[in-house]
Design an enzyme around this catalytic site. Structure first.
Site, PDB file in Angstrom:
ATOM      1  N   HIS A  72       2.584   9.572   0.416  1.00  0.00           N
ATOM      2  CA  HIS A  72       3.679   9.360   1.367  1.00  0.00           C
ATOM      3  C   HIS A  72       4.885  10.165   0.901  1.00  0.00           C
ATOM      4  O   HIS A  72       5.168  10.202  -0.307  1.00  0.00           O
ATOM      5  CB  HIS A  72       4.063   7.873   1.423  1.00  0.00           C
ATOM      6  CG  HIS A  72       3.013   7.002   2.068  1.00  0.00           C
ATOM      7  ND1 HIS A  72       3.056   6.654   3.401  1.00  0.00           N
ATOM      8  CD2 HIS A  72       1.890   6.440   1.555  1.00  0.00           C
ATOM      9  CE1 HIS A  72       2.014   5.894   3.675  1.00  0.00           C
ATOM     10  NE2 HIS A  72       1.284   5.755   2.579  1.00  0.00           N
ATOM     11  N   TYR A 200      10.158  -1.131   3.924  1.00  0.00           N
ATOM     12  CA  TYR A 200      10.887  -2.340   3.521  1.00  0.00           C
ATOM     13  C   TYR A 200      11.786  -2.729   4.688  1.00  0.00           C
ATOM     14  O   TYR A 200      12.384  -1.870   5.320  1.00  0.00           O
ATOM     15  CB  TYR A 200      11.771  -2.049   2.303  1.00  0.00           C
ATOM     16  CG  TYR A 200      11.052  -1.552   1.074  1.00  0.00           C
ATOM     17  CD1 TYR A 200      10.920  -0.189   0.819  1.00  0.00           C
ATOM     18  CD2 TYR A 200      10.498  -2.436   0.157  1.00  0.00           C
ATOM     19  CE1 TYR A 200      10.257   0.277  -0.313  1.00  0.00           C
ATOM     20  CE2 TYR A 200       9.837  -1.985  -0.977  1.00  0.00           C
ATOM     21  CZ  TYR A 200       9.719  -0.626  -1.204  1.00  0.00           C
ATOM     22  OH  TYR A 200       9.063  -0.166  -2.322  1.00  0.00           O
ATOM     23  N   PRO A 292       8.873  -6.648  -7.817  1.00  0.00           N
ATOM     24  CA  PRO A 292       8.055  -5.578  -7.233  1.00  0.00           C
ATOM     25  C   PRO A 292       8.774  -4.732  -6.176  1.00  0.00           C
ATOM     26  O   PRO A 292       8.237  -3.780  -5.671  1.00  0.00           O
ATOM     27  CB  PRO A 292       6.873  -6.324  -6.618  1.00  0.00           C
ATOM     28  CG  PRO A 292       7.317  -7.727  -6.474  1.00  0.00           C
ATOM     29  CD  PRO A 292       8.352  -7.974  -7.508  1.00  0.00           C
ATOM     30  N   LYS A 296       7.614  -0.685  -9.371  1.00  0.00           N
ATOM     31  CA  LYS A 296       7.748  -0.128 -10.721  1.00  0.00           C
ATOM     32  C   LYS A 296       6.834  -0.774 -11.760  1.00  0.00           C
ATOM     33  O   LYS A 296       6.567  -0.171 -12.796  1.00  0.00           O
ATOM     34  CB  LYS A 296       9.211  -0.287 -11.190  1.00  0.00           C
ATOM     35  CG  LYS A 296      10.174   0.607 -10.438  1.00  0.00           C
ATOM     36  CD  LYS A 296      10.098   2.056 -10.916  1.00  0.00           C
ATOM     37  CE  LYS A 296      10.683   3.044  -9.924  1.00  0.00           C
ATOM     38  NZ  LYS A 296       9.713   3.374  -8.873  1.00  0.00           N
ATOM     39  N   TYR A 384      13.341   6.268  -7.322  1.00  0.00           N
ATOM     40  CA  TYR A 384      12.223   5.556  -6.682  1.00  0.00           C
ATOM     41  C   TYR A 384      10.886   6.243  -6.990  1.00  0.00           C
ATOM     42  O   TYR A 384       9.887   5.581  -7.260  1.00  0.00           O
ATOM     43  CB  TYR A 384      12.451   5.505  -5.167  1.00  0.00           C
ATOM     44  CG  TYR A 384      11.443   4.677  -4.406  1.00  0.00           C
ATOM     45  CD1 TYR A 384      10.417   5.280  -3.688  1.00  0.00           C
ATOM     46  CD2 TYR A 384      11.508   3.289  -4.420  1.00  0.00           C
ATOM     47  CE1 TYR A 384       9.478   4.529  -3.000  1.00  0.00           C
ATOM     48  CE2 TYR A 384      10.572   2.521  -3.729  1.00  0.00           C
ATOM     49  CZ  TYR A 384       9.563   3.156  -3.023  1.00  0.00           C
ATOM     50  OH  TYR A 384       8.621   2.404  -2.353  1.00  0.00           O
TER      51      TYR A 384
HETATM   52  P1  FAS Z   1      -1.543  -7.364 -16.710  1.00  0.00           P
HETATM   53  O1  FAS Z   1      -0.886  -8.700 -16.548  1.00  0.00           O
HETATM   54  O2  FAS Z   1      -2.056  -6.643 -15.503  1.00  0.00           O
HETATM   55  O3  FAS Z   1      -2.787  -7.466 -17.729  1.00  0.00           O
HETATM   56  C1  FAS Z   1      -2.686  -8.250 -18.900  1.00  0.00           C
HETATM   57  C2  FAS Z   1      -4.110  -8.685 -19.259  1.00  0.00           C
HETATM   58  O4  FAS Z   1      -4.049  -9.389 -20.500  1.00  0.00           O
HETATM   59  C3  FAS Z   1      -4.693  -9.644 -18.226  1.00  0.00           C
HETATM   60  O5  FAS Z   1      -5.975  -9.223 -17.833  1.00  0.00           O
HETATM   61  C4  FAS Z   1      -4.721 -10.984 -18.950  1.00  0.00           C
HETATM   62  O6  FAS Z   1      -5.816 -11.781 -18.559  1.00  0.00           O
HETATM   63  C5  FAS Z   1      -4.853 -10.551 -20.399  1.00  0.00           C
HETATM   64  N1  FAS Z   1      -4.342 -11.538 -21.355  1.00  0.00           N
HETATM   65  C6  FAS Z   1      -3.245 -12.310 -21.233  1.00  0.00           C
HETATM   66  N2  FAS Z   1      -3.104 -13.090 -22.322  1.00  0.00           N
HETATM   67  C7  FAS Z   1      -4.154 -12.803 -23.154  1.00  0.00           C
HETATM   68  C8  FAS Z   1      -4.556 -13.272 -24.422  1.00  0.00           C
HETATM   69  N3  FAS Z   1      -3.871 -14.222 -25.043  1.00  0.00           N
HETATM   70  N4  FAS Z   1      -5.682 -12.763 -24.977  1.00  0.00           N
HETATM   71  C9  FAS Z   1      -6.377 -11.773 -24.351  1.00  0.00           C
HETATM   72  N5  FAS Z   1      -6.045 -11.284 -23.123  1.00  0.00           N
HETATM   73  C10 FAS Z   1      -4.933 -11.799 -22.546  1.00  0.00           C
HETATM   74  N6  FAS Z   1       3.728  -4.424  -9.546  1.00  0.00           N
HETATM   75  C11 FAS Z   1       4.003  -3.555  -8.537  1.00  0.00           C
HETATM   76  O7  FAS Z   1       4.365  -2.400  -8.805  1.00  0.00           O
HETATM   77  N7  FAS Z   1       3.879  -3.965  -7.212  1.00  0.00           N
HETATM   78  C12 FAS Z   1       3.457  -5.237  -6.871  1.00  0.00           C
HETATM   79  O8  FAS Z   1       3.362  -5.580  -5.693  1.00  0.00           O
HETATM   80  C13 FAS Z   1       3.153  -6.160  -7.888  1.00  0.00           C
HETATM   81  N8  FAS Z   1       2.714  -7.425  -7.583  1.00  0.00           N
HETATM   82  C14 FAS Z   1       2.468  -8.312  -8.616  1.00  0.00           C
HETATM   83  C15 FAS Z   1       2.029  -9.639  -8.354  1.00  0.00           C
HETATM   84  C16 FAS Z   1       1.810 -10.542  -9.395  1.00  0.00           C
HETATM   85  C17 FAS Z   1       1.359 -11.971  -9.089  1.00  0.00           C
HETATM   86  C18 FAS Z   1       2.018 -10.147 -10.736  1.00  0.00           C
HETATM   87  C19 FAS Z   1       1.814 -11.129 -11.883  1.00  0.00           C
HETATM   88  C20 FAS Z   1       2.432  -8.845 -11.005  1.00  0.00           C
HETATM   89  C21 FAS Z   1       2.648  -7.917  -9.945  1.00  0.00           C
HETATM   90  N9  FAS Z   1       3.046  -6.593 -10.201  1.00  0.00           N
HETATM   91  C22 FAS Z   1       3.312  -5.705  -9.222  1.00  0.00           C
HETATM   92  C23 FAS Z   1       3.198  -6.128 -11.525  1.00  0.00           C
HETATM   93  C24 FAS Z   1       1.828  -5.791 -12.045  1.00  0.00           C
HETATM   94  O9  FAS Z   1       1.251  -4.800 -11.236  1.00  0.00           O
HETATM   95  C25 FAS Z   1       2.001  -5.412 -13.479  1.00  0.00           C
HETATM   96  O10 FAS Z   1       3.099  -4.524 -13.633  1.00  0.00           O
HETATM   97  C26 FAS Z   1       0.769  -4.788 -14.062  1.00  0.00           C
HETATM   98  O11 FAS Z   1      -0.311  -5.657 -13.845  1.00  0.00           O
HETATM   99  C27 FAS Z   1       1.050  -4.564 -15.548  1.00  0.00           C
HETATM  100  O12 FAS Z   1      -0.153  -4.281 -16.167  1.00  0.00           O
HETATM  101  P2  FAS Z   1      -0.426  -4.847 -17.656  1.00  0.00           P
HETATM  102  O13 FAS Z   1       0.756  -4.604 -18.489  1.00  0.00           O
HETATM  103  O14 FAS Z   1      -1.749  -4.287 -18.029  1.00  0.00           O
HETATM  104  O15 FAS Z   1      -0.489  -6.446 -17.509  1.00  0.00           O
HETATM  105  C1  PHB Z   2       2.190  -2.891  -2.477  1.00  0.00           C
HETATM  106  O1  PHB Z   2       1.584  -2.079  -1.746  1.00  0.00           O
HETATM  107  O2  PHB Z   2       1.623  -3.902  -2.973  1.00  0.00           O
HETATM  108  C2  PHB Z   2       3.653  -2.653  -2.788  1.00  0.00           C
HETATM  109  C3  PHB Z   2       4.300  -1.538  -2.255  1.00  0.00           C
HETATM  110  C4  PHB Z   2       5.641  -1.332  -2.551  1.00  0.00           C
HETATM  111  C5  PHB Z   2       6.308  -2.239  -3.359  1.00  0.00           C
HETATM  112  C6  PHB Z   2       5.641  -3.361  -3.888  1.00  0.00           C
HETATM  113  C7  PHB Z   2       4.307  -3.563  -3.595  1.00  0.00           C
HETATM  114  O3  PHB Z   2       7.617  -2.054  -3.666  1.00  0.00           O
END
Ligand code: FAS
Ligand code: PHB
Length: 389
Positions: A72, A200, A292, A296, A384
């Protein structure tokens, strides 16, 4: 057991780090407390910065992303009563954002690691980090009633915001910064043709976001109360509220359908400093969480892994610890920029129940400045799309 780098967590940070280290001849073991199915069921991020796309291509993970990802030229902001505004990353930086789900990236990483004989231990319970400043660090975990010890040179804490790694840093040395927002995001996934743009929406009823995963998979969000319950949001109510928050011509073009996933995520900003303690190096959500709104979270995990893998590769190739010694400061400089950007967009685009009329005027003027100032629009676009690594 022994490995060079013990990695805690098989999210994008942990898997990408293991994949890049393996490509550079460095051994690692990933310890994940959940099952692989559980990790893959989590619906998370969807929008990739240009730097993330470039790095994934560079490390051999570009094929499916380039086939299925949707570039995009920027993301739109639809503001009630104002013309639409494009965060025009292509015009101001020459770079694009790419819609490609975090789930796809995780699948691609698992496939690459499986093909290369990567070591990932699922259902590794009670992971503990030991002797991080002794020169002989090790981790332990429990599985099938046994406790296993892994001696290593370094431990990468990639266990997300609810992990254990961060707590291995003595409280007296760890400084945390946090802000919770008084609302969450109610997100749904539907097997429908998505709205063509990432958009947005700022509206007096609340924030909304139209995003996508592929030509038949749509991702939508609306701002909801921090204590909202999924059972109070049947699909029909969600679609009605989403359409009420976007411009009429956009609402008329939304293709609705049954949700195949529905979840509520709280919004908060969190940063922990430092991101290193002895042999422990934190990466991704283990060290920082951003709302989110700026897309980022996942992208910050990737840039942390860029810096951390560069540091470990330099060490194992030359014995030089320059990048290891500067890892925390280098990663945090980019983390704080992304944290500020995510906070700023969250404050701009959401409704705050206790907002004063003056604050509402400040917010509106902020948006009008974006609409009328090329420099303001360029500054937003460069942040961004992601600042250079
Ligand atoms: P993660 O949380 O993805 O991975 C950590 C891993 O460690 C998990 O698999 C977990 O099970 C494991 N773990 C935890 N504790 C442990 C332990 N004690 N022993 C062993 N393993 C363990 N970012 C966006 O940019 N856009 C979004 O829309 C967005 N939506 C999100 C929605 C939710 C509900 C959440 C929680 C996050 C969201 N994020 C979003 C942010 C998300 O994408 C994170 O930035 C991304 O998953 C980060 O990746 P990791 O650092 O690998 O952490
Ligand atoms: C998504 O596609 O999940 C998404 C896109 C833009 C955002 C956050 C989440 O800022």
């Amino acid at each position: 057991m022994r490995t060079q780098v013990a990695i805690i967590g098989s999210g994008p940070a942990g898997l990408l780090l293991s994949h890049i280290l393996r490509r550079n001849g460095i051994d690692s073991i990933v310890l994940e407390r959940q099952t692989r199915a559980h990790v893959l069921e989590r619906i998370r991020a969807g929008l990739l910065e240009a730097g993330t796309v470039a790095l994934l291509r560079e490390v051999g993970l570009g094929a499916r992303m380039d086939r299925e990802g949707h570039p995009h030229d920027g993301s739109w902001i639809a503001w009630e009563g104002r013309p639409r505004f494009l965060i025009d990353t292509k015009k101001y930086t020459g770079k694009q954002m790419t819609a490609y789900g975090q789930t796809n990236i995780t699948e691609d990483l698992f496939a690459a690691l499986d093909a290369a004989g990567g070591k990932i231990v699922d259902e590794a319970a009670n992971v503990q980090l030991n002797d991080l400043t002794s020169g002989q660090p090790y981790v332990t975990y429990e599985k099938q009633g046994r406790t296993i010890r892994i001696d290593c040179d370094y431990v990468a804490g990639c266990d997300g915001s609810h992990g254990v790694s961060r707590f291995a840093i003595p409280a007296a040395m760890l400084k945390t910064y946090e802000k919770s927002y008084p609302f969450g995001w109610l997100g749904i996934m539907s097997q429908t043709p998505p709205y063509p743009d990432i958009c947005y929406c700022y509206h007096s009823r609340g924030f909304a976001l139209a995003s996508q995963r592929n030509p038949m998979l749509s991702r939508y969000y609306i701002q909801c109360d921090v204590d909202a319950k999924l059972e109070d949001w049947p699909d029909d109510r969600f679609w009605q509220e989403f359409k009420a928050r976007c411009p009429q011509e956009m609402a008329d073009s939304i293709v609705t359908g049954p949700s195949i996933e529905k979840s509520i995520a709280p919004l908060r900003s969190f940063v922990a400093e430092p991101m290193r303690y002895g042999a422990l190096l934190l990466a991704g959500d283990a060290a920082h969480v951003v709302p989110p709104t700026g897309a980022k979270g996942l992208n910050l995990a990737v840039s942390d892994v860029f810096y951390l893998s560069r540091a470990l590769i330099e060490f194992y190739r030359t014995g030089n610890t320059h990048y290891l010694d500067s890892y925390s400061d280098t990663a945090l400089r980019r983390v704080w920029s992304a944290a500020r950007m995510s906070w700023w967009l969250t404050m701009l685009l959401h409704r705050f129940a206790d907002e004063t009329p003056f604050e509402e005027k400040m917010r509106l003027n902020q948006f009008d400045h974006l609409l009328t100032s090329e420099r303001a629009a360029a500054a937003l676009a460069e942040q961004y799309v992601g600042l250079p690594y």
